[in-house]
Design a protein around this motif. Structure first.
Motif, PDB file in Angstrom:
ATOM      1  N   GLY A 129       0.811  -1.214   0.000  1.00 22.70           N
ATOM      2  CA  GLY A 129       0.000   0.000   0.000  1.00 22.70           C
ATOM      3  C   GLY A 129       0.840   1.257   0.000  1.00 22.70           C
ATOM      4  N   PHE A 130       2.053   1.176  -0.571  1.00 20.47           N
ATOM      5  CA  PHE A 130       2.941   2.332  -0.604  1.00 20.47           C
ATOM      6  C   PHE A 130       2.414   3.387  -1.567  1.00 20.47           C
ATOM      7  N   ARG A 131       2.484   4.651  -1.142  1.00 17.66           N
ATOM      8  CA  ARG A 131       2.121   5.777  -2.015  1.00 17.66           C
ATOM      9  C   ARG A 131       3.299   6.727  -2.076  1.00 17.66           C
ATOM     10  N   PRO A 132       3.706   7.136  -3.293  1.00 15.83           N
ATOM     11  CA  PRO A 132       4.822   8.080  -3.407  1.00 15.83           C
ATOM     12  C   PRO A 132       4.523   9.374  -2.676  1.00 15.83           C
ATOM     13  N   ASN A 133       5.538   9.973  -2.151  1.00 10.62           N
ATOM     14  CA  ASN A 133       5.388  11.214  -1.406  1.00 10.62           C
ATOM     15  C   ASN A 133       5.461  12.399  -2.347  1.00 10.62           C
ATOM     16  N   GLY A 134       4.311  13.054  -2.577  1.00 12.77           N
ATOM     17  CA  GLY A 134       4.264  14.215  -3.465  1.00 12.77           C
ATOM     18  C   GLY A 134       5.002  15.420  -2.917  1.00 12.77           C
ATOM     19  N   ASN A 135       5.349  15.390  -1.614  1.00 13.49           N
ATOM     20  CA  ASN A 135       6.062  16.516  -0.998  1.00 13.49           C
ATOM     21  C   ASN A 135       7.570  16.308  -1.010  1.00 13.49           C
ATOM     22  N   ALA A 136       8.047  15.246  -1.683  1.00 15.52           N
ATOM     23  CA  ALA A 136       9.463  14.907  -1.591  1.00 15.52           C
ATOM     24  C   ALA A 136      10.367  16.059  -2.013  1.00 15.52           C
ATOM     25  N   VAL A 137      10.017  16.760  -3.107  1.00 17.93           N
ATOM     26  CA  VAL A 137      10.857  17.863  -3.563  1.00 17.93           C
ATOM     27  C   VAL A 137      10.944  18.937  -2.502  1.00 17.93           C
ATOM     28  N   GLY A 138       9.796  19.273  -1.902  1.00 16.59           N
ATOM     29  CA  GLY A 138       9.788  20.294  -0.862  1.00 16.59           C
ATOM     30  C   GLY A 138      10.631  19.907   0.330  1.00 16.59           C
ATOM     31  N   ASP A 149      -5.431   2.845   7.508  1.00 13.47           N
ATOM     32  CA  ASP A 149      -4.568   1.805   8.073  1.00 13.47           C
ATOM     33  C   ASP A 149      -3.108   2.217   8.119  1.00 13.47           C
ATOM     34  N   VAL A 150      -2.727   3.140   7.231  1.00 12.15           N
ATOM     35  CA  VAL A 150      -1.325   3.580   7.238  1.00 12.15           C
ATOM     36  C   VAL A 150      -1.166   4.945   7.905  1.00 12.15           C
ATOM     37  N   GLY A 151      -2.204   5.388   8.627  1.00 14.63           N
ATOM     38  CA  GLY A 151      -2.032   6.557   9.480  1.00 14.63           C
ATOM     39  C   GLY A 151      -2.595   7.867   8.982  1.00 14.63           C
ATOM     40  N   THR A 152      -3.324   7.884   7.865  1.00 20.76           N
ATOM     41  CA  THR A 152      -3.937   9.129   7.406  1.00 20.76           C
ATOM     42  C   THR A 152      -5.139   9.457   8.293  1.00 20.76           C
ATOM     43  N   HIS A 153      -5.202  10.667   8.806  1.00 20.37           N
ATOM     44  CA  HIS A 153      -6.327  11.103   9.642  1.00 20.37           C
ATOM     45  C   HIS A 153      -7.375  11.784   8.759  1.00 20.37           C
TER      46      HIS A 153
END
Length: 357
Positions: free
Chosen positions: A65-74, A159-163
């Motif tokens: 269930g991995f999702r790439p981090n769209g904030n990685a550049v920031g 399940d992976v912690g998103t509120h």
């Protein structure tokens, strides 16, 4: 497609357990027996990866269930993540949702968080796309006004912690907090007010009950009449905009057994309905609407008002309490409505009657 060998490949065939928190690129790399650099290349569709390696990495991405981090550049630029939440509204052109979002932003800004806002336009598919985009950006939390009737697709994100907090409309089979207005009670209050003015032929004009708010308002409308031993004069659920509301009202008032009072299930219908009343042979037909608007105030329309800013503030407070570590059971907060008499529901008609030709 075949490409250059994967120089970083480790021992093949090893599968690690799914991580207990939000899976990272490192978790995927360990499970797929490759390097983090290889996972990054697969995620960013780098061309020179062997098909077998690409397939193995993609399989682990799906499994974990991995999702790439769209904030990685920031993150690379600033060295630290900036707190941010996402707000998905139904229609940002609607003053109700504009007020709700403004209140959320006020709470978020006070916590030094950034608020990202989007609108689904009442489109369930667009909603899912926007929510996926929010999650990919690894926002700290989400506040959702949902047009969808199913929300099980959000469970992996929980399940992976998103509120997640739902506002205005409740979640379906999803254990999250929500803040709602007392839609059914407000509609019941409107009808009881009309009954108190002596009306017995009361018609409903509104949206399709497929929308939660419209469904609840129709339920309250029917309940008030049933309690009084009456049936609705007419129920029209095809008034999707001002023109449709005008048409539905004109048809009702042209009938031989026209209703003496009308209930509008949302403020966007008020202009069309008031115009149809003014154009009819019964310009003093009573009108009460659910929710307030600037136009309703100008026309002197009696309304059952809800507070969009209170709804937004409560939703934001719930979200931030979860971000602060509150692990209590999901809460459902119901905010009351208030009857605001202005004349249209009290026998004086709407102000637009003065312009009737």
């Amino acid at each position: 497609m075949t490409g250059a060998p994967d120089a970083d490949r480790q021992t093949a065939g090893r599968q690690g357990p799914a991580p207990t928190g939000r899976p990272t690129m490192r978790d995927v790399a360990a499970a797929a027996s490759v390097s983090v650099k290889t996972v990054s290349r697969v995620v960013h569709n780098y061309p020179f990866i062997r098909d077998e390696v690409r397939s193995r990495v993609q399989a682990e991405i799906r499994r974990l269930g991995f999702r790439p981090n769209g904030n990685a550049v920031g993150l690379r630029q600033t060295g630290r993540p900036a707190g941010s939440i996402g707000v998905l509204a139904a229609d940002l052109a609607d003053p109700f949702y504009a007020g709700m979002v403004s209140a959320i932003e006020q709470v978020s800004t006070a916590r030094s968080f950034t608020t990202l806002v989007a609108s689904s336009g009442e489109d369930a598919e667009r909603e899912r796309t926007l929510l996926a985009t929010f999650v990919e950006r690894r926002l700290d939390g989400l506040i959702v006004v949902s047009a969808d009737r199913r929300h099980d697709h959000l469970r992996p994100d929980l399940d992976v912690g998103t509120h997640i907090v739902f506002a205005d409309r409740p979640p379906q089979r999803l254990p999250v907090d929500c803040v709602l207005a007392a839609h059914a009670d407000g509609a019941r209050q409107a009808v009881e007010h009309l009954l108190g003015q002596g009306h017995r032929a009361i018609a409903f004009v509104g949206h399709s009950p497929a929308i939660h708010t419209a469904r609840q308002r129709l339920r309250g409308f029917r309940a008030a009449l049933t309690a009084a031993g009456l049936a609705p004069h007419t129920v029209r659920t095809d008034a999707l905009d001002t023109e449709a509301a005008h048409r539905a009202t004109a048809e009702l008032l042209a009938a031989e057994d026209a209703p003496t009072a009308l209930f509008a299930d949302n403020p966007r219908l008020v202009g069309g309905m008031a115009t149809a009343i003014a154009e009819s042979a019964a310009p003093r037909t009573a009108l009460v609407a659910f929710d307030d608007s600037e136009l309703a105030g100008v026309l002197g329309v009696t309304v059952v008002a809800q507070d969009p800013r209170a709804l937004g503030t409560q939703a934001a407070d719930l979200l931030f309490s979860r971000l602060d570590g509150d692990h209590s059971r999901p809460r459902r907060i119901i905010l009351p409505t208030t009857l605001v008499p202005r004349g249209s529901g009290e026998g004086r008609g709407v102000a637009l009657r003065a312009t009737r030709s």
